[in-house]
Every structure is written in C-alpha cells, then in structure tokens.
Design a protein around this motif. Structure first.
Motif, PDB file in Angstrom:
ATOM      1  N   LYS A  31       0.836  -1.205   0.000  1.00 20.84           N
ATOM      2  CA  LYS A  31       0.000   0.000   0.000  1.00 20.84           C
ATOM      3  C   LYS A  31       0.872   1.256   0.000  1.00 20.84           C
ATOM      4  O   LYS A  31       0.581   2.218  -0.709  1.00 20.84           O
ATOM      5  CB  LYS A  31      -0.936   0.003   1.201  1.00 20.84           C
ATOM      6  CG  LYS A  31      -1.845   1.223   1.232  1.00 20.84           C
ATOM      7  CD  LYS A  31      -2.948   1.035   2.227  1.00 20.84           C
ATOM      8  CE  LYS A  31      -3.827   2.267   2.344  1.00 20.84           C
ATOM      9  NZ  LYS A  31      -4.468   2.672   1.129  1.00 20.84           N
ATOM     10  N   GLN A  32       1.937   1.232   0.764  1.00 23.10           N
ATOM     11  CA  GLN A  32       2.845   2.376   0.808  1.00 23.10           C
ATOM     12  C   GLN A  32       3.478   2.622  -0.564  1.00 23.10           C
ATOM     13  O   GLN A  32       3.576   3.761  -1.015  1.00 23.10           O
ATOM     14  CB  GLN A  32       3.932   2.142   1.846  1.00 23.10           C
ATOM     15  CG  GLN A  32       4.917   3.273   1.959  1.00 23.10           C
ATOM     16  CD  GLN A  32       6.024   2.981   2.959  1.00 23.10           C
ATOM     17  OE1 GLN A  32       6.077   1.918   3.545  1.00 23.10           O
ATOM     18  NE2 GLN A  32       6.911   3.934   3.134  1.00 23.10           N
ATOM     19  N   LEU A  33       3.879   1.555  -1.241  1.00 20.19           N
ATOM     20  CA  LEU A  33       4.474   1.707  -2.571  1.00 20.19           C
ATOM     21  C   LEU A  33       3.450   2.215  -3.587  1.00 20.19           C
ATOM     22  O   LEU A  33       3.765   3.059  -4.425  1.00 20.19           O
ATOM     23  CB  LEU A  33       5.069   0.379  -3.046  1.00 20.19           C
ATOM     24  CG  LEU A  33       6.316  -0.088  -2.312  1.00 20.19           C
ATOM     25  CD1 LEU A  33       6.694  -1.489  -2.759  1.00 20.19           C
ATOM     26  CD2 LEU A  33       7.460   0.875  -2.518  1.00 20.19           C
ATOM     27  N   ARG A  34       2.219   1.705  -3.513  1.00 18.72           N
ATOM     28  CA  ARG A  34       1.175   2.184  -4.422  1.00 18.72           C
ATOM     29  C   ARG A  34       0.896   3.660  -4.195  1.00 18.72           C
ATOM     30  O   ARG A  34       0.700   4.428  -5.134  1.00 18.72           O
ATOM     31  CB  ARG A  34      -0.112   1.374  -4.241  1.00 18.72           C
ATOM     32  CG  ARG A  34      -0.062   0.008  -4.860  1.00 18.72           C
ATOM     33  CD  ARG A  34      -1.429  -0.643  -4.926  1.00 18.72           C
ATOM     34  NE  ARG A  34      -2.181  -0.578  -3.691  1.00 18.72           N
ATOM     35  CZ  ARG A  34      -2.238  -1.546  -2.776  1.00 18.72           C
ATOM     36  NH1 ARG A  34      -1.570  -2.652  -2.952  1.00 18.72           N
ATOM     37  NH2 ARG A  34      -2.972  -1.400  -1.701  1.00 18.72           N
ATOM     38  N   GLY A  41      14.984   1.478   4.463  1.00 18.94           N
ATOM     39  CA  GLY A  41      16.075   0.690   5.016  1.00 18.94           C
ATOM     40  C   GLY A  41      16.317  -0.650   4.352  1.00 18.94           C
ATOM     41  O   GLY A  41      17.098  -1.451   4.848  1.00 18.94           O
ATOM     42  N   TRP A  42      15.691  -0.906   3.206  1.00 12.06           N
ATOM     43  CA  TRP A  42      15.889  -2.166   2.484  1.00 12.06           C
ATOM     44  C   TRP A  42      17.125  -2.071   1.601  1.00 12.06           C
ATOM     45  O   TRP A  42      17.454  -1.008   1.088  1.00 12.06           O
ATOM     46  CB  TRP A  42      14.670  -2.474   1.595  1.00 12.06           C
ATOM     47  CG  TRP A  42      13.454  -2.840   2.362  1.00 12.06           C
ATOM     48  CD1 TRP A  42      12.447  -2.012   2.745  1.00 12.06           C
ATOM     49  CD2 TRP A  42      13.097  -4.132   2.853  1.00 12.06           C
ATOM     50  NE1 TRP A  42      11.498  -2.706   3.436  1.00 12.06           N
ATOM     51  CE2 TRP A  42      11.875  -4.008   3.521  1.00 12.06           C
ATOM     52  CE3 TRP A  42      13.717  -5.384   2.791  1.00 12.06           C
ATOM     53  CZ2 TRP A  42      11.251  -5.083   4.123  1.00 12.06           C
ATOM     54  CZ3 TRP A  42      13.091  -6.459   3.396  1.00 12.06           C
ATOM     55  CH2 TRP A  42      11.878  -6.302   4.054  1.00 12.06           C
ATOM     56  N   THR A  43      17.782  -3.207   1.392  1.00  9.46           N
ATOM     57  CA  THR A  43      18.844  -3.308   0.404  1.00  9.46           C
ATOM     58  C   THR A  43      18.192  -3.679  -0.906  1.00  9.46           C
ATOM     59  O   THR A  43      17.523  -4.704  -0.995  1.00  9.46           O
ATOM     60  CB  THR A  43      19.867  -4.382   0.818  1.00  9.46           C
ATOM     61  OG1 THR A  43      20.402  -4.050   2.080  1.00  9.46           O
ATOM     62  CG2 THR A  43      20.981  -4.470  -0.208  1.00  9.46           C
ATOM     63  N   VAL A  44      18.350  -2.860  -1.928  1.00  8.91           N
ATOM     64  CA  VAL A  44      17.622  -3.029  -3.180  1.00  8.91           C
ATOM     65  C   VAL A  44      18.575  -3.475  -4.283  1.00  8.91           C
ATOM     66  O   VAL A  44      19.655  -2.893  -4.451  1.00  8.91           O
ATOM     67  CB  VAL A  44      16.946  -1.701  -3.592  1.00  8.91           C
ATOM     68  CG1 VAL A  44      16.187  -1.861  -4.883  1.00  8.91           C
ATOM     69  CG2 VAL A  44      16.032  -1.217  -2.482  1.00  8.91           C
ATOM     70  N   VAL A  45      18.179  -4.502  -5.011  1.00  3.55           N
ATOM     71  CA  VAL A  45      18.930  -4.979  -6.166  1.00  3.55           C
ATOM     72  C   VAL A  45      17.975  -4.996  -7.353  1.00  3.55           C
ATOM     73  O   VAL A  45      16.895  -5.580  -7.285  1.00  3.55           O
ATOM     74  CB  VAL A  45      19.469  -6.408  -5.923  1.00  3.55           C
ATOM     75  CG1 VAL A  45      20.171  -6.923  -7.155  1.00  3.55           C
ATOM     76  CG2 VAL A  45      20.390  -6.436  -4.716  1.00  3.55           C
ATOM     77  N   ARG A  46      18.406  -4.365  -8.438  1.00  2.00           N
ATOM     78  CA  ARG A  46      17.579  -4.323  -9.637  1.00  2.00           C
ATOM     79  C   ARG A  46      17.889  -5.543 -10.497  1.00  2.00           C
ATOM     80  O   ARG A  46      19.051  -5.790 -10.810  1.00  2.00           O
ATOM     81  CB  ARG A  46      17.848  -3.049 -10.427  1.00  2.00           C
ATOM     82  CG  ARG A  46      16.944  -2.906 -11.606  1.00  2.00           C
ATOM     83  CD  ARG A  46      17.159  -1.570 -12.269  1.00  2.00           C
ATOM     84  NE  ARG A  46      16.264  -1.466 -13.398  1.00  2.00           N
ATOM     85  CZ  ARG A  46      15.933  -0.337 -13.978  1.00  2.00           C
ATOM     86  NH1 ARG A  46      16.421   0.784 -13.536  1.00  2.00           N
ATOM     87  NH2 ARG A  46      15.116  -0.327 -14.984  1.00  2.00           N
ATOM     88  N   ALA A  47      16.881  -6.277 -10.885  1.00  2.00           N
ATOM     89  CA  ALA A  47      17.064  -7.470 -11.702  1.00  2.00           C
ATOM     90  C   ALA A  47      16.540  -7.220 -13.102  1.00  2.00           C
ATOM     91  O   ALA A  47      15.571  -6.489 -13.282  1.00  2.00           O
ATOM     92  CB  ALA A  47      16.326  -8.650 -11.092  1.00  2.00           C
ATOM     93  N   CYS A  85      10.252   1.667 -11.539  1.00  2.00           N
ATOM     94  CA  CYS A  85      11.383   1.030 -10.896  1.00  2.00           C
ATOM     95  C   CYS A  85      12.193   2.006 -10.036  1.00  2.00           C
ATOM     96  O   CYS A  85      12.502   1.709  -8.889  1.00  2.00           O
ATOM     97  CB  CYS A  85      12.274   0.373 -11.952  1.00  2.00           C
ATOM     98  SG  CYS A  85      13.568  -0.627 -11.233  1.00  2.00           S
ATOM     99  N   GLU A  86      12.542   3.144 -10.579  1.00  2.00           N
ATOM    100  CA  GLU A  86      13.386   4.089  -9.845  1.00  2.00           C
ATOM    101  C   GLU A  86      12.679   4.599  -8.587  1.00  2.00           C
ATOM    102  O   GLU A  86      13.293   4.713  -7.529  1.00  2.00           O
ATOM    103  CB  GLU A  86      13.788   5.262 -10.749  1.00  2.00           C
ATOM    104  CG  GLU A  86      14.638   4.845 -11.928  1.00  2.00           C
ATOM    105  CD  GLU A  86      15.934   4.153 -11.527  1.00  2.00           C
ATOM    106  OE1 GLU A  86      16.548   4.539 -10.512  1.00  2.00           O
ATOM    107  OE2 GLU A  86      16.329   3.213 -12.237  1.00  2.00           O
ATOM    108  N   ALA A 138      13.819   3.885  -4.691  1.00  2.00           N
ATOM    109  CA  ALA A 138      14.054   4.987  -3.760  1.00  2.00           C
ATOM    110  C   ALA A 138      13.220   4.824  -2.488  1.00  2.00           C
ATOM    111  O   ALA A 138      13.720   5.042  -1.377  1.00  2.00           O
ATOM    112  CB  ALA A 138      13.739   6.312  -4.434  1.00  2.00           C
ATOM    113  N   CYS A 139      11.966   4.425  -2.636  1.00  2.00           N
ATOM    114  CA  CYS A 139      11.092   4.237  -1.475  1.00  2.00           C
ATOM    115  C   CYS A 139      11.597   3.108  -0.580  1.00  2.00           C
ATOM    116  O   CYS A 139      11.601   3.232   0.642  1.00  2.00           O
ATOM    117  CB  CYS A 139       9.666   3.933  -1.917  1.00  2.00           C
ATOM    118  SG  CYS A 139       8.813   5.321  -2.640  1.00  2.00           S
TER     119      CYS A 139
END
Length: 71
Positions: free
Chosen positions: A28-31, A63-69, A52-53, A57-58
């Motif tokens: 919900k927060q991302l939406r 505090g998440w470690t984000v990896v783009r696939a 994606c970007e 950023a969100c």
C-alpha cells in the motif's frame, strides 16, 4: 516485466521477507508513493507501469537493500 500481461508493463517487487500484514502495508505504501494501481499476489507486489526508480528509492528510504534485476 510484461510477460503474461498482454504486453502491459508492470513493476514487480520480490523478496520482501515480511509477514502477510506487513507485506500488505508495504504494498500500500508503494502504491501510494508511485500513484498507480497494483496488487499483491503470492508475496509479490505488482505495480502497474514502469516505476522502478521510484520503488527503489522508497525501499531504500525504508532501510531495504535493493537490487535491480533484469536490466
């Protein structure tokens, strides 16, 4: 990704190790942050469109470690 969606592009978020309630809150927060429609299916968050970007950023802000696939 657009595979299996009639050519429509969606942003897919996988690998969030949260329980069902926390995952629903994160979706919900991302939406809300990105503005599109979206859904939560089998522990995977799907947002309509290419966000994606903004999603990265969100998640980094939370505090998440984000990896783009996939590129």
């Amino acid at each position: 990704e657009s595979k299996g969606r009639g050519g429509k592009v969606v942003t897919v978020v996988r690998g969030l190790s949260l329980d069902a309630a926390a995952l629903a809150a994160q979706a919900k927060q991302l939406r809300t942050a990105c503005g599109p429609g979206g859904t939560l299916k089998d522990g995977v968050v799907e947002l309509q469109g290419d966000h994606c970007e903004r999603v990265m950023a969100c998640l980094k802000q939370d505090g998440w470690t984000v990896v783009r696939a996939g590129g």
